[in-house]
Every structure is written in C-alpha cells, then in structure tokens.
Design an enzyme around this catalytic site. Structure first.
Site, PDB file in Angstrom:
ATOM      1  N   CYS A  82       0.670  -1.131   0.137  1.00 55.77           N
ATOM      2  CA  CYS A  82      -0.029   0.027   0.071  1.00 55.77           C
ATOM      3  C   CYS A  82       0.748   1.181  -0.073  1.00 55.77           C
ATOM      4  O   CYS A  82       2.094   1.195   0.494  1.00 55.77           O
ATOM      5  CB  CYS A  82      -0.906   0.001   1.234  1.00 55.77           C
ATOM      6  SG  CYS A  82      -2.164  -1.319   1.108  1.00 55.77           S
ATOM      7  N   CYS A 160      -3.149  -8.587   6.768  1.00 59.58           N
ATOM      8  CA  CYS A 160      -3.278  -7.670   5.645  1.00 59.58           C
ATOM      9  C   CYS A 160      -4.574  -6.995   5.440  1.00 59.58           C
ATOM     10  O   CYS A 160      -5.664  -7.695   5.393  1.00 59.58           O
ATOM     11  CB  CYS A 160      -2.721  -8.139   4.164  1.00 59.58           C
ATOM     12  SG  CYS A 160      -2.750  -7.081   3.047  1.00 59.58           S
ATOM     13  N   GLN A 287     -10.084 -10.757 -12.169  1.00 61.04           N
ATOM     14  CA  GLN A 287     -10.091  -9.365 -11.405  1.00 61.04           C
ATOM     15  C   GLN A 287      -9.983  -9.679  -9.761  1.00 61.04           C
ATOM     16  O   GLN A 287     -10.777 -10.302  -9.331  1.00 61.04           O
ATOM     17  CB  GLN A 287     -11.146  -8.484 -11.820  1.00 61.04           C
ATOM     18  CG  GLN A 287     -11.243  -8.011 -13.268  1.00 61.04           C
ATOM     19  CD  GLN A 287     -10.061  -6.868 -13.868  1.00 61.04           C
ATOM     20  OE1 GLN A 287      -9.321  -6.634 -12.651  1.00 61.04           O
ATOM     21  NE2 GLN A 287      -9.902  -6.579 -14.803  1.00 61.04           N
ATOM     22  N   TYR A 316      -7.978  -8.130 -26.466  1.00 57.74           N
ATOM     23  CA  TYR A 316      -7.396  -8.427 -25.223  1.00 57.74           C
ATOM     24  C   TYR A 316      -8.460  -8.717 -24.269  1.00 57.74           C
ATOM     25  O   TYR A 316      -8.578  -8.416 -23.188  1.00 57.74           O
ATOM     26  CB  TYR A 316      -6.814  -7.006 -24.678  1.00 57.74           C
ATOM     27  CG  TYR A 316      -5.863  -6.407 -25.695  1.00 57.74           C
ATOM     28  CD1 TYR A 316      -4.540  -6.606 -25.814  1.00 57.74           C
ATOM     29  CD2 TYR A 316      -6.334  -5.216 -26.134  1.00 57.74           C
ATOM     30  CE1 TYR A 316      -3.896  -6.095 -26.774  1.00 57.74           C
ATOM     31  CE2 TYR A 316      -5.423  -4.321 -27.234  1.00 57.74           C
ATOM     32  CZ  TYR A 316      -4.082  -5.027 -27.412  1.00 57.74           C
ATOM     33  OH  TYR A 316      -3.365  -4.268 -28.188  1.00 57.74           O
ATOM     34  N   GLU A 337      -7.826 -12.862 -27.712  1.00 53.03           N
ATOM     35  CA  GLU A 337      -6.768 -12.803 -26.845  1.00 53.03           C
ATOM     36  C   GLU A 337      -5.571 -13.621 -27.244  1.00 53.03           C
ATOM     37  O   GLU A 337      -5.718 -14.707 -27.835  1.00 53.03           O
ATOM     38  CB  GLU A 337      -7.189 -13.265 -25.439  1.00 53.03           C
ATOM     39  CG  GLU A 337      -6.393 -13.644 -24.492  1.00 53.03           C
ATOM     40  CD  GLU A 337      -5.516 -12.458 -23.967  1.00 53.03           C
ATOM     41  OE1 GLU A 337      -4.137 -12.545 -23.825  1.00 53.03           O
ATOM     42  OE2 GLU A 337      -6.126 -11.449 -23.560  1.00 53.03           O
ATOM     43  N   ASP A 385      -9.144  -3.775 -23.733  1.00 52.49           N
ATOM     44  CA  ASP A 385      -8.702  -3.562 -22.361  1.00 52.49           C
ATOM     45  C   ASP A 385      -7.427  -4.130 -22.591  1.00 52.49           C
ATOM     46  O   ASP A 385      -6.981  -5.285 -22.213  1.00 52.49           O
ATOM     47  CB  ASP A 385      -9.796  -4.518 -21.690  1.00 52.49           C
ATOM     48  CG  ASP A 385      -9.217  -4.502 -20.171  1.00 52.49           C
ATOM     49  OD1 ASP A 385      -8.431  -3.630 -19.714  1.00 52.49           O
ATOM     50  OD2 ASP A 385      -9.961  -5.274 -19.330  1.00 52.49           O
ATOM     51  N   CYS A 412      -5.619   0.266 -17.548  1.00 58.23           N
ATOM     52  CA  CYS A 412      -5.032   0.180 -16.012  1.00 58.23           C
ATOM     53  C   CYS A 412      -3.946   1.173 -15.883  1.00 58.23           C
ATOM     54  O   CYS A 412      -3.108   1.520 -15.191  1.00 58.23           O
ATOM     55  CB  CYS A 412      -4.577  -1.182 -15.733  1.00 58.23           C
ATOM     56  SG  CYS A 412      -3.261  -1.808 -16.887  1.00 58.23           S
TER      57      CYS A 412
END
Length: 456
Positions: A82, A160, A287, A316, A337, A385, A412
């Site tokens: 983090c 965590c 995901q 993708y 893909e 994507d 992303c």
C-alpha cells in the site's frame, strides 16, 4: 543548492500519484517526500539528489494536513503493498482523479472536464480476492509477507487489511506447520536458495461463493508432512474447496509454474461478477476486486450503448469477463486474446453461463482483428482492455479503418490511455467521457473506462 544528508523545512505544494508529497525550492527544483501530504509543512532529510530532483525522508510534520489519517496497518511504512493509507479515502479518490486529469490534458491534449470523479468503494479495505505471499527466512526468523519496495526483503505480516480475512487464517496455519516441521523456505537472507522448498503461498477467495483455494508454490512435488497441513487447513477454514501444489523449480521471479497437483478437493473454485459465474484455477486471470469490477464492466456496457443489433469486438479479452457482460445486449461478440489458456477459460465460461452469442479467437489483437475485417466481419462497437503498455498503433489503425461508431477503452494505465486517445483523435475519434474507477484502494493504481465516438 540542495545537499544530501542535510535537513530542510519545506511546504508540500503538490501530491504524487503514489502518495508522496512534492516540495519545490525557490528555483523550482523538485523534492519528493514519501508519506508527506499536500498542504503540510515538514522537516525532511535529503537522502538522494539527482540532476532535476531529489528525495527527502520525512523527519517531522510541523503542520498537518486535514486529510492525514493514521494507517490501519502497523507495517504500512515498510511494506510494498500500500502507498496511500496515510490519507483519507476521499483524498485518495481526489488524487486518482487528478492523476487521470493530468494525463488526459498533458499527454492526450484533451480537456480535463471530460474526466469524471473517481468511483470509489463503500468499504475500501479487505477487497482483494487473491494474494501471493513469498516465504523466506532472515536472521533465523521465518518471514511470510510482501516484499519491501524495490527489494527481495520480506516484511513479515500477520494480517493484511486489503486482503480477504481467509488469507490471514491460511498464513497463520501454514506458518505454524513450517515451524513445527522445519520446512525450508525458498528465500534465504533475500536470495533464492537451492535447497529451499516453499516459495509462495497463494490464496484465492470467491467473493460471492465464499469458496477458498490454497496453493502452495514449491520447488518439488515431494512435500513432507503435507497431510498434516491439509488437515489443519480443512479444520481451521471450513470454506476451503481446493488445496493445490504448484511446482515452480526455475530460479525466476515468475511465481507460478506450469504444473499443478490437487492435494484436496477440486482444481478450481467459482465466483460471480454480476450474474455471471466464473471458474477460477490457480493459473486463471480473474480481477482481484470483484465489487469494483462489476462497476467497471457495467460502465463499459453503458458506454457501449448496445441495442441488441450490434456486432462487438472485445480486444485483449482475457478470460472473457467483459465479453460476457457485452453479450447481454449485443447481437454478437468476438473476443480476441493472445494467451491460449485464457481463451480456453473464456470458452468454458461462456458454456458455464449458457452464452451462445460470443466467439473467441487466439492471437494478437493487432493481427487477428485485421484478419476478421478481411473476412468481412466488422464491428459497430469495439472494446479494448489492453495491458499496461496500451494498444499497438497497428490495432488502433485497423479499428479506425473499420470505422465503428463507438470505442470503449478500458485502461489500467492513465498515461498510455491518454497517448492512445491522442492517436485516436487524429484518426477521427472524439473522446466523450473518461470515468476512473478505484479498483485498488490504498494504492496509487486506478482503472479507467473511456467512451469515444466517430466524428461525423
């Protein structure tokens, strides 16, 4: 002139994307200060000086930001997992929105008003459904946790706060088993060990099914006292449906090897995104934040503007998650893909959900989609994507030549997204709206879905 090892007092005038504060000298020289927040006055010690910037270590906060919060995690400052726990969640969302705006304006040369506020979570903790933890020993002490930033030093972890609680339970049980039976870890004093057996512990959890998979990543199939561990895991975590052994003997940073062996239960677990069920194996891509994934994909479906008459290309496509979402309102969806195993999973996922208006093809999107166009298959809407590096220009050219009415770009990485938006603008596509989605709270990462339309 800023000098190394000297202390200074600065006002933090801006915020970096990974939570670092940014200070400026009167001459405009930039100093990055990890853990400092915009609006604070701080005392720092300079630890690194480069030609155009420097890094400072935070010594004292003289004036605190109203956005500062005490991190919930006791190892936040040392762990590489983090970077934003020291600031409020609302401020995290603002930082991510600003990051996307900066990329869109500076790289994409577009108006910042196109960028909407980042869509966040109600509870920005315990959201990850997958964790991969390296196992090592340092100064005689067993270490299970995450690597410190830019090193192979494992920061020992008991809990965590961005992982599912099941992972904490698994780690506790495996830790006790390692110590009792003197199982040799793979990482010794930050280096790979030829004699080491246990490399990583991977835990996957179904968000809606509650099913748990535990994967022991080892250098050999021969694991002593494994039945003892299996029994302890089953007794301690009733939701466990799968315990796997994954063999990874090569001295690389790649976590999982190609061979997996079932020790208990099945070789997969299942979970849902929206109404769609997906089977998840040790090697499957899925995901890691299913709550926000549903929001992201629903937004992509909204931007696609489907009426049931359209043909859609999903470049993708991975394991077909977005393809299945699009299939709800499309006439036909073609997913492309490069990873054969992902396409196998995509085909199985379509069968599992009774979807018959999707078709998947293996290969590079920039090669397969032009071939499809030559075959006479053309799309009304294209969804891309891509990986972090963005789309190949040849793919963007092929899409533009086909002239679909809408392009939905899921990204992303805001910087490569902005680059591709600029390219698509030159090809006749106008960016209509840019929607960031917070898939990874407490970190600097942000996912973005963008709508582009063909200029008339």
């Amino acid at each position: 002139m800023i000098e190394k090892n000297k202390e200074y007092i600065f006002d933090i005038v801006d915020q970096g994307y990974e939570g670092e504060g940014i200070a400026k000298t009167e001459e405009g020289f930039t100093i990055f200060v990890p853990e400092a927040l915009k609006g604070e006055r701080v005392k720092i010690k300079i630890v690194k000086v480069k030609k155009n910037y420097a890094y400072g270590k935070l010594i004292e906060i003289i004036t605190h930001s109203e956005n500062r919060e005490i991190p919930v995690c006791p190892i936040f400052k040392r762990c590489g997992g983090c970077s934003l726990q020291h600031t409020s969640y609302n401020n995290q969302l603002e930082i991510k929105t600003q990051r996307v705006k900066d990329c869109v304006t500076k790289i994409g040369k577009l108006d910042s008003s196109l960028v909407k506020n980042t869509l966040g979570m109600k509870n920005p903790y315990r959201y990850r459904n997958k964790v991969q933890l390296p196992v090592g020993i340092n100064k005689g002490e067993l270490q299970i946790g995450f690597f410190a930033p830019r090193s192979h030093d494992i920061i020992n972890m008991e809990s965590c706060f961005i992982q599912d609680e099941a992972a904490d339970k698994v780690v506790k049980i495996v830790r006790a088993w390692i110590i009792k039976n003197n199982i040799k870890p793979y990482i010794v004093e930050g280096e790979y060990s030829k004699e080491g057996l246990l490399r990583h512990i991977m835990v996957r959890r179904g968000f809606k099914t509650y099913e748990v998979m535990v994967v022991l990543v080892t250098t050999s199939e021969k694991v002593p006292h494994k039945d003892e561990l299996i029994n302890a895991l089953i007794e301690g975590i009733p939701e466990i449906k799968s315990i796997m052994l994954n063999i990874s003997s090569k001295p690389t940073n790649v976590i999982l090897g190609d061979k997996s062996i079932v020790l208990y239960g099945k070789d997969l677990i299942s979970d849902y995104i929206g109404d769609f069920k997906f089977n998840i194996s040790p090697l499957s891509f899925f995901q890691v934040n299913p709550v926000q994934t549903e929001i992201l994909y629903s937004k992509a479906l909204e931007f696609a503007g489907l009426s049931g008459k359209e043909t859609v290309f999903d470049a993708y496509c991975g394991t077909g998650t977005i393809s299945l979402f699009l299939s709800q309102k499309a006439k036909k969806v073609y997913g492309v893909e490069i990873v054969p195993e992902a396409i196998e999973n995509a085909i199985e996922n379509a069968k599992e959900n009774g979807i018959d208006n999707v078709e998947f093809r293996v290969g590079k999107s920039e090669e397969i989609i032009p071939q499809m166009i030559e075959e006479g298959i053309k799309a009304d809407v294209v969804v891309v994507d891509p990986p972090r590096k963005g789309c190949e220009k040849s793919l963007l050219e092929a899409i533009a030549d086909m002239a679909p009415q809408r392009i939905v770009y899921v990204s992303c990485d805001p910087s490569t997204l902005a680059r591709d938006l600029a390219i698509l603008k030159e090809m006749g596509y106008e960016t209509i709206k840019v929607q960031p989605v917070d898939m990874f709270p407490q970190t600097g990462h942000v996912e973005v879905v963008t709508l582009l339309v063909k200029e008339r």
